[in-house]
Design a protein around this motif. Structure first.
Motif, PDB file in Angstrom:
ATOM      1  N   THR A 183      45.215  36.756  43.856  1.00  0.00           N
ATOM      2  CA  THR A 183      43.577  37.034  44.013  1.00  0.00           C
ATOM      3  C   THR A 183      42.859  35.269  43.935  1.00  0.00           C
ATOM      4  OG1 THR A 183      42.882  36.736  41.538  1.00  0.00           O
ATOM      5  CG2 THR A 183      43.782  39.125  43.249  1.00  0.00           C
ATOM      6  N   THR A 185      39.687  34.733  41.851  1.00  0.00           N
ATOM      7  CA  THR A 185      39.133  34.647  40.434  1.00  0.00           C
ATOM      8  C   THR A 185      39.851  35.851  39.548  1.00  0.00           C
ATOM      9  OG1 THR A 185      37.729  36.718  41.111  1.00  0.00           O
ATOM     10  CG2 THR A 185      37.289  34.510  41.952  1.00  0.00           C
ATOM     11  N   GLU A 186      40.211  35.577  38.368  1.00  0.00           N
ATOM     12  CA  GLU A 186      40.905  36.474  38.027  1.00  0.00           C
ATOM     13  C   GLU A 186      39.733  37.837  37.654  1.00  0.00           C
ATOM     14  OE1 GLU A 186      41.524  35.163  33.546  1.00  0.00           O
ATOM     15  OE2 GLU A 186      41.121  33.289  33.770  1.00  0.00           O
ATOM     16  N   ASP A 187      39.175  38.223  37.098  1.00  0.00           N
ATOM     17  CA  ASP A 187      38.421  39.708  37.221  1.00  0.00           C
ATOM     18  C   ASP A 187      38.124  39.970  38.816  1.00  0.00           C
ATOM     19  OD1 ASP A 187      36.475  38.432  35.182  1.00  0.00           O
ATOM     20  OD2 ASP A 187      34.542  38.277  36.439  1.00  0.00           O
ATOM     21  N   GLU A 188      38.986  39.518  40.296  1.00  0.00           N
ATOM     22  CA  GLU A 188      39.272  40.324  40.957  1.00  0.00           C
ATOM     23  C   GLU A 188      40.748  40.762  40.755  1.00  0.00           C
ATOM     24  OE1 GLU A 188      40.263  39.364  45.857  1.00  0.00           O
ATOM     25  OE2 GLU A 188      39.968  38.285  44.549  1.00  0.00           O
ATOM     26  N   ARG A 189      41.348  39.963  39.714  1.00  0.00           N
ATOM     27  CA  ARG A 189      42.822  40.657  39.259  1.00  0.00           C
ATOM     28  C   ARG A 189      42.945  41.917  38.689  1.00  0.00           C
ATOM     29  NH1 ARG A 189      47.779  38.135  35.851  1.00  0.00           N
ATOM     30  NH2 ARG A 189      46.477  38.467  34.019  1.00  0.00           N
ATOM     31  N   GLU A 190      41.746  41.464  37.709  1.00  0.00           N
ATOM     32  CA  GLU A 190      41.627  42.422  36.999  1.00  0.00           C
ATOM     33  C   GLU A 190      41.546  44.031  37.434  1.00  0.00           C
ATOM     34  OE1 GLU A 190      39.092  41.485  33.948  1.00  0.00           O
ATOM     35  OE2 GLU A 190      40.218  39.525  32.929  1.00  0.00           O
ATOM     36  N   ARG A 191      39.841  44.126  38.781  1.00  0.00           N
ATOM     37  CA  ARG A 191      39.813  45.631  38.959  1.00  0.00           C
ATOM     38  C   ARG A 191      41.209  45.907  40.188  1.00  0.00           C
ATOM     39  NH1 ARG A 191      34.920  42.116  40.876  1.00  0.00           N
ATOM     40  NH2 ARG A 191      36.108  40.900  42.539  1.00  0.00           N
ATOM     41  N   GLN A 194      43.314  47.298  37.965  1.00  0.00           N
ATOM     42  CA  GLN A 194      42.413  48.890  37.310  1.00  0.00           C
ATOM     43  C   GLN A 194      42.262  49.874  38.300  1.00  0.00           C
ATOM     44  OE1 GLN A 194      38.919  47.896  36.262  1.00  0.00           O
ATOM     45  NE2 GLN A 194      39.612  47.150  34.603  1.00  0.00           N
ATOM     46  N   ASP A 265      47.664  33.424  36.012  1.00  0.00           N
ATOM     47  CA  ASP A 265      45.832  34.208  35.337  1.00  0.00           C
ATOM     48  C   ASP A 265      45.331  34.931  36.190  1.00  0.00           C
ATOM     49  OD1 ASP A 265      46.692  33.626  32.866  1.00  0.00           O
ATOM     50  OD2 ASP A 265      45.338  31.667  32.544  1.00  0.00           O
ATOM     51  N   ARG A 266      45.652  34.559  38.045  1.00  0.00           N
ATOM     52  CA  ARG A 266      44.782  35.410  38.598  1.00  0.00           C
ATOM     53  C   ARG A 266      46.973  36.191  39.637  1.00  0.00           C
ATOM     54  NH1 ARG A 266      43.067  31.542  42.105  1.00  0.00           N
ATOM     55  NH2 ARG A 266      44.387  29.737  40.923  1.00  0.00           N
TER      56      ARG A 266
END
Length: 319
Positions: A183, A185-191, A194, A265-266
């Motif tokens: 992804t 960003t890391e935030d995108e991966r977290e989304r 989830q 991390d992504r």
């Protein structure tokens, strides 16, 4: 043995393997049955076939003799649960056809089971060839789940995605991972992680009987970069940090330690962890993959291997 059809050839190969284990390694028929994955009665018939076909004299008169010796050495050195060394030493195409046939035989063994089986599948050229070598089967009770996403950052689908191809070939339920491999960003991966679909696949991967994976080198021109999943600077970063190989996108060093940081991390692929109770098989061959294969076995990221003679000898020499 010229002129034999594929089934007859495969049966002679299996007879040679059973005879080697019985006469050379001194294993019992029950032990051989467990190792090959067939019944004791079939072991008896295979050993008898090896005698009838004069495969056994004072030595094993079959081209697999050298392969079987390499398999034993690899098993002993790396404590492998499965090892298949196929004849051949081609470097230009990484012996994909031979490795694919070997991996297909192992896949067929899992999928021949009547009880429901979940298999987690990676990607790569060798695995794509394995699917091509698989016989058509109807196994709707089984589940094929993907270990890695299949989309580049610009939206292109990976040509080496295997889970969908395999599920279609054997008529099994398929659980692909339709996410970017990396992804932005890391935030995108977290989304992504989830989402309910991702969590379902994660659960299936955790319960899978086997993980079947390709393995790649990490250098300039390696598939991870050449196919558009990571950038040149991201490749340079992991190379500087000692990466020698990758499996399902995760890079690792010569000790078999999985790296972190940077694009890792992504990465949306399922975590790469040391093999414990399940079979974790890698299929690959070629001079460029020797450090990666050796590291994966050394770090127990894989406990099963399909490769060719030249690669097997090189891995043992490096070890």
């Amino acid at each position: 043995m010229e002129g034999l059809d594929t089934q007859a050839r495969k049966r002679l190969d299996l007879a040679a393997r059973a005879a080697w284990l019985y006469y050379i390694q001194g294993k019992t028929q029950d032990e051989i049955a467990g190792e090959i994955g067939i019944s004791r009665q079939n072991v008896q018939r295979l050993v008898a076939l090896a005698q009838t076909e004069r495969l056994i004299k004072f030595r094993l008169d079959h081209e697999l003799a050298g392969c079987l010796d390499l398999e034993k050495r690899l098993r002993d050195r790396f404590e492998l649960v499965v090892c298949k060394v196929i004849p051949g030493e081609s470097e230009h195409d990484e012996n994909r056809t031979g490795v694919g046939i070997g991996a297909a035989e192992i896949l067929e063994g899992f999928l021949a089971q009547k009880a429901p089986v979940t298999l987690a599948i990676g990607t790569g050229r060798a695995l794509r060839e394995a699917v091509r070598q698989m016989p058509a089967m109807s196994r709707p009770q089984h589940r094929i789940v993907s270990l890695i996403g299949n989309i580049t950052r610009d939206g292109r689908a990976s040509p080496y995605d295997v889970a969908i191809r395999l599920a279609d070939r054997v008529e099994a339920a398929c659980y692909p991972l339709p996410t970017p491999v990396v992804t932005d960003t890391e935030d995108e991966r977290e989304r992504v992680q989830q989402q309910r679909g991702y969590q379902t696949i994660r659960h299936l991967v955790d319960e899978a009987k086997a993980h079947i994976m390709g393995i790649g080198r990490v250098d300039w021109g390696s598939p991870l970069h050449a196919d558009g999943f990571i950038t040149e600077s991201e490749l340079a970063d992991v190379m500087e940090r000692g990466a020698v190989g990758e499996m399902r996108g995760w890079t690792f060093n010569a000790a078999g330690e999985v790296l972190s940081g940077g694009f890792l991390d992504r990465l949306t692929a399922m975590p790469l962890e040391p093999a414990n109770s399940r079979t974790a098989l890698v299929a690959g061959a070629g001079r460029g993959k020797v450090p990666a294969i050796r590291a994966a076995l050394r770090g127990r990221l894989a406990n099963a291997l399909v490769t060719d003679e030249a690669t097997a000898r090189a891995v043992l020499a490096l070890a």
